[in-house]
Write a protein that holds these residues in place. Sequence first.
Motif, PDB file in Angstrom:
ATOM      1  N   LEU A 179       2.854  -1.052  -4.115  1.00 27.60           N
ATOM      2  CA  LEU A 179       2.136   0.202  -4.359  1.00 27.60           C
ATOM      3  C   LEU A 179       3.104   1.372  -4.305  1.00 27.60           C
ATOM      4  O   LEU A 179       3.921   1.480  -3.385  1.00 27.60           O
ATOM      5  CB  LEU A 179       1.040   0.387  -3.306  1.00 27.60           C
ATOM      6  CG  LEU A 179       0.231   1.692  -3.361  1.00 27.60           C
ATOM      7  CD1 LEU A 179      -0.560   1.788  -4.661  1.00 27.60           C
ATOM      8  CD2 LEU A 179      -0.722   1.769  -2.162  1.00 27.60           C
ATOM      9  N   ILE A 183      -3.464   5.326   2.908  1.00 27.84           N
ATOM     10  CA  ILE A 183      -2.827   4.011   2.794  1.00 27.84           C
ATOM     11  C   ILE A 183      -3.792   2.905   3.205  1.00 27.84           C
ATOM     12  O   ILE A 183      -3.878   1.863   2.561  1.00 27.84           O
ATOM     13  CB  ILE A 183      -1.535   3.965   3.637  1.00 27.84           C
ATOM     14  CG1 ILE A 183      -0.451   4.828   2.981  1.00 27.84           C
ATOM     15  CG2 ILE A 183      -1.033   2.533   3.788  1.00 27.84           C
ATOM     16  CD1 ILE A 183       0.806   4.978   3.794  1.00 27.84           C
ATOM     17  N   ARG A 184      -4.541   3.119   4.284  1.00 28.19           N
ATOM     18  CA  ARG A 184      -5.531   2.127   4.716  1.00 28.19           C
ATOM     19  C   ARG A 184      -6.554   1.858   3.606  1.00 28.19           C
ATOM     20  O   ARG A 184      -6.936   0.719   3.341  1.00 28.19           O
ATOM     21  CB  ARG A 184      -6.251   2.606   5.979  1.00 28.19           C
ATOM     22  CG  ARG A 184      -5.424   2.569   7.244  1.00 28.19           C
ATOM     23  CD  ARG A 184      -6.325   2.724   8.464  1.00 28.19           C
ATOM     24  NE  ARG A 184      -5.544   2.945   9.664  1.00 28.19           N
ATOM     25  CZ  ARG A 184      -5.447   4.109  10.286  1.00 28.19           C
ATOM     26  NH1 ARG A 184      -6.075   5.173   9.813  1.00 28.19           N
ATOM     27  NH2 ARG A 184      -4.722   4.233  11.387  1.00 28.19           N
ATOM     28  N   THR A 195      -5.050  -0.038   0.499  1.00 25.03           N
ATOM     29  CA  THR A 195      -4.620  -1.410   0.778  1.00 25.03           C
ATOM     30  C   THR A 195      -5.709  -2.240   1.462  1.00 25.03           C
ATOM     31  O   THR A 195      -5.451  -3.391   1.841  1.00 25.03           O
ATOM     32  CB  THR A 195      -3.376  -1.404   1.683  1.00 25.03           C
ATOM     33  OG1 THR A 195      -3.724  -0.803   2.946  1.00 25.03           O
ATOM     34  CG2 THR A 195      -2.237  -0.624   1.048  1.00 25.03           C
ATOM     35  N   ASN A 196      -6.890  -1.662   1.631  1.00 22.71           N
ATOM     36  CA  ASN A 196      -7.968  -2.318   2.378  1.00 22.71           C
ATOM     37  C   ASN A 196      -7.506  -2.710   3.782  1.00 22.71           C
ATOM     38  O   ASN A 196      -7.957  -3.704   4.364  1.00 22.71           O
ATOM     39  CB  ASN A 196      -8.479  -3.561   1.644  1.00 22.71           C
ATOM     40  CG  ASN A 196      -9.125  -3.214   0.311  1.00 22.71           C
ATOM     41  OD1 ASN A 196      -9.682  -2.138   0.134  1.00 22.71           O
ATOM     42  ND2 ASN A 196      -9.028  -4.128  -0.647  1.00 22.71           N
ATOM     43  N   ILE A 226       4.993  -0.687   0.177  1.00 20.48           N
ATOM     44  CA  ILE A 226       4.504   0.629  -0.244  1.00 20.48           C
ATOM     45  C   ILE A 226       5.689   1.585  -0.306  1.00 20.48           C
ATOM     46  O   ILE A 226       6.556   1.574   0.580  1.00 20.48           O
ATOM     47  CB  ILE A 226       3.458   1.182   0.747  1.00 20.48           C
ATOM     48  CG1 ILE A 226       2.220   0.299   0.777  1.00 20.48           C
ATOM     49  CG2 ILE A 226       3.055   2.596   0.371  1.00 20.48           C
ATOM     50  CD1 ILE A 226       1.180   0.750   1.765  1.00 20.48           C
ATOM     51  N   ILE A 235      -1.244  -5.006   4.513  1.00 18.49           N
ATOM     52  CA  ILE A 235       0.029  -4.888   3.803  1.00 18.49           C
ATOM     53  C   ILE A 235       0.855  -6.128   4.104  1.00 18.49           C
ATOM     54  O   ILE A 235       1.128  -6.429   5.275  1.00 18.49           O
ATOM     55  CB  ILE A 235       0.817  -3.638   4.213  1.00 18.49           C
ATOM     56  CG1 ILE A 235      -0.018  -2.380   3.999  1.00 18.49           C
ATOM     57  CG2 ILE A 235       2.116  -3.546   3.412  1.00 18.49           C
ATOM     58  CD1 ILE A 235       0.659  -1.120   4.499  1.00 18.49           C
ATOM     59  N   GLY A 276      -9.403  -0.568  -2.418  1.00 20.88           N
ATOM     60  CA  GLY A 276      -8.083  -0.831  -2.998  1.00 20.88           C
ATOM     61  C   GLY A 276      -7.825  -2.310  -3.199  1.00 20.88           C
ATOM     62  O   GLY A 276      -8.706  -3.068  -3.584  1.00 20.88           O
ATOM     63  N   TYR A 277      -6.582  -2.724  -2.912  1.00 18.88           N
ATOM     64  CA  TYR A 277      -6.123  -4.095  -3.137  1.00 18.88           C
ATOM     65  C   TYR A 277      -5.440  -4.570  -1.854  1.00 18.88           C
ATOM     66  O   TYR A 277      -4.637  -3.844  -1.263  1.00 18.88           O
ATOM     67  CB  TYR A 277      -5.153  -4.112  -4.318  1.00 18.88           C
ATOM     68  CG  TYR A 277      -4.644  -5.476  -4.701  1.00 18.88           C
ATOM     69  CD1 TYR A 277      -5.506  -6.454  -5.187  1.00 18.88           C
ATOM     70  CD2 TYR A 277      -3.288  -5.779  -4.617  1.00 18.88           C
ATOM     71  CE1 TYR A 277      -5.026  -7.701  -5.566  1.00 18.88           C
ATOM     72  CE2 TYR A 277      -2.799  -7.020  -4.997  1.00 18.88           C
ATOM     73  CZ  TYR A 277      -3.674  -7.978  -5.462  1.00 18.88           C
ATOM     74  OH  TYR A 277      -3.199  -9.211  -5.837  1.00 18.88           O
ATOM     75  N   SER A 278      -5.732  -5.784  -1.451  1.00 19.71           N
ATOM     76  CA  SER A 278      -5.313  -6.265  -0.127  1.00 19.71           C
ATOM     77  C   SER A 278      -3.999  -7.029  -0.114  1.00 19.71           C
ATOM     78  O   SER A 278      -3.589  -7.502   0.947  1.00 19.71           O
ATOM     79  CB  SER A 278      -6.409  -7.165   0.458  1.00 19.71           C
ATOM     80  OG  SER A 278      -7.670  -6.546   0.421  1.00 19.71           O
ATOM     81  N   HIS A 279      -3.321  -7.164  -1.266  1.00 19.54           N
ATOM     82  CA  HIS A 279      -2.165  -8.066  -1.324  1.00 19.54           C
ATOM     83  C   HIS A 279      -0.863  -7.384  -1.735  1.00 19.54           C
ATOM     84  O   HIS A 279       0.032  -8.049  -2.266  1.00 19.54           O
ATOM     85  CB  HIS A 279      -2.476  -9.226  -2.279  1.00 19.54           C
ATOM     86  CG  HIS A 279      -3.728  -9.969  -1.924  1.00 19.54           C
ATOM     87  ND1 HIS A 279      -3.810 -10.842  -0.865  1.00 19.54           N
ATOM     88  CD2 HIS A 279      -4.971  -9.935  -2.480  1.00 19.54           C
ATOM     89  CE1 HIS A 279      -5.032 -11.327  -0.785  1.00 19.54           C
ATOM     90  NE2 HIS A 279      -5.762 -10.795  -1.749  1.00 19.54           N
ATOM     91  N   PHE A 280      -0.744  -6.088  -1.513  1.00 21.99           N
ATOM     92  CA  PHE A 280       0.526  -5.419  -1.795  1.00 21.99           C
ATOM     93  C   PHE A 280       1.580  -5.894  -0.787  1.00 21.99           C
ATOM     94  O   PHE A 280       1.304  -6.016   0.410  1.00 21.99           O
ATOM     95  CB  PHE A 280       0.389  -3.895  -1.685  1.00 21.99           C
ATOM     96  CG  PHE A 280      -0.403  -3.271  -2.800  1.00 21.99           C
ATOM     97  CD1 PHE A 280       0.012  -3.385  -4.122  1.00 21.99           C
ATOM     98  CD2 PHE A 280      -1.555  -2.543  -2.535  1.00 21.99           C
ATOM     99  CE1 PHE A 280      -0.720  -2.801  -5.152  1.00 21.99           C
ATOM    100  CE2 PHE A 280      -2.289  -1.954  -3.550  1.00 21.99           C
ATOM    101  CZ  PHE A 280      -1.859  -2.087  -4.864  1.00 21.99           C
TER     102      PHE A 280
END
Length: 344
Positions: free
Chosen positions: A158, A176-177, A180-181, A211, A184, A204-208
């Motif tokens: 991200l 950020i929370r 990223t759900n 960041i 990180i 958001g998305y949980s698999h980044f």
Amino acid sequence: MSTIMLSALRMTYSKAIVFRAVYYSSQPEHASKTINKVVNVAIIGAPNSGKSTLINNIVERKICAASNKVHTTTKLVRAMCFQNDTQIIFLDTPGVATEKEQKRYKLPESMINACHKSLRCADVIGVVHDISNKFTKDNLHSDVVNMLHSTQNIPSFLIINKIDRLESKRQLLSVIRNLTNGMIAGNPVQDPDTDSRKKKRERGYSHFSDIFLVSALNGDGVKDIKDYLISNAKPASLHFSPEEWTDQTPESLIQEAVRAKFLDFLAQELPYNLKIELEYYEDLEEKIICSVAVECPSDRIARLISGAGGGRLQQIKSQTRNDLVDLFKKPVVISIQLKVKPKP
């Protein structure tokens, strides 16, 4: 808080590092046949999030057309740079567009396919998110999230952009929370109010995996991204020679540069209704000479675009020339002529 989160937050605007990428233009001819390292990077995100500006800053050429309006990029564009025996190939994609937006802005139908094509070619995916937009800063675009879920086997990171415009850095951890759900690289982001966070919908998305906090326009923070990409490159034969910096023709790049400037200078949907065509192009050793015709829907719009005494058109031409000099790294002589669309 995880080590990754601490690493991501170490960059603040006041201590940001301005990166100056180095473009190697004098590699030996046999370099393209040597086993080096290559990484294909798909850059995706919502319209006007700063994807093209980020790429241009890293490669130090204005390859990808950028403006202050949405949907400046309408097709897949590759931009390359070579450093430390590593070739980074950026895939600049159009911003996600709805069917309504495609009709409103007269966008080509190939735009959606361009995004999915870039994902299929990617070794890693970078998601650019505009944190300065107060309406969307806490949510990733739903189409971006869907694309990430469909390519979950490809590593992604991200890029939180326009960090210099964030009024209060205290908001950063909360944003950020949300994006990223709360996860990180498989590690939870510490949250004192864990129960209430679980009740919230996923934004958001949980698999980044990582960041990065950047200001693509200023160049702040982009060195970290380039170092990260170099570290993720895999041994391979170079896809392009070290001297190449894009897969686009000079003629196409000129047309897109002119189009981007009209988007900057003209209001609302007006610039999307213009037809831009390169009429003449010649690349001499000491300079580039080109002529561009811009077809307007009516004589009234042509006068509006030209401005009083032709002043607006001169500004457009001057700034386009500057962008092309930055692109080709040599003097550019450009003529831009307005034409009225013939009546049926």
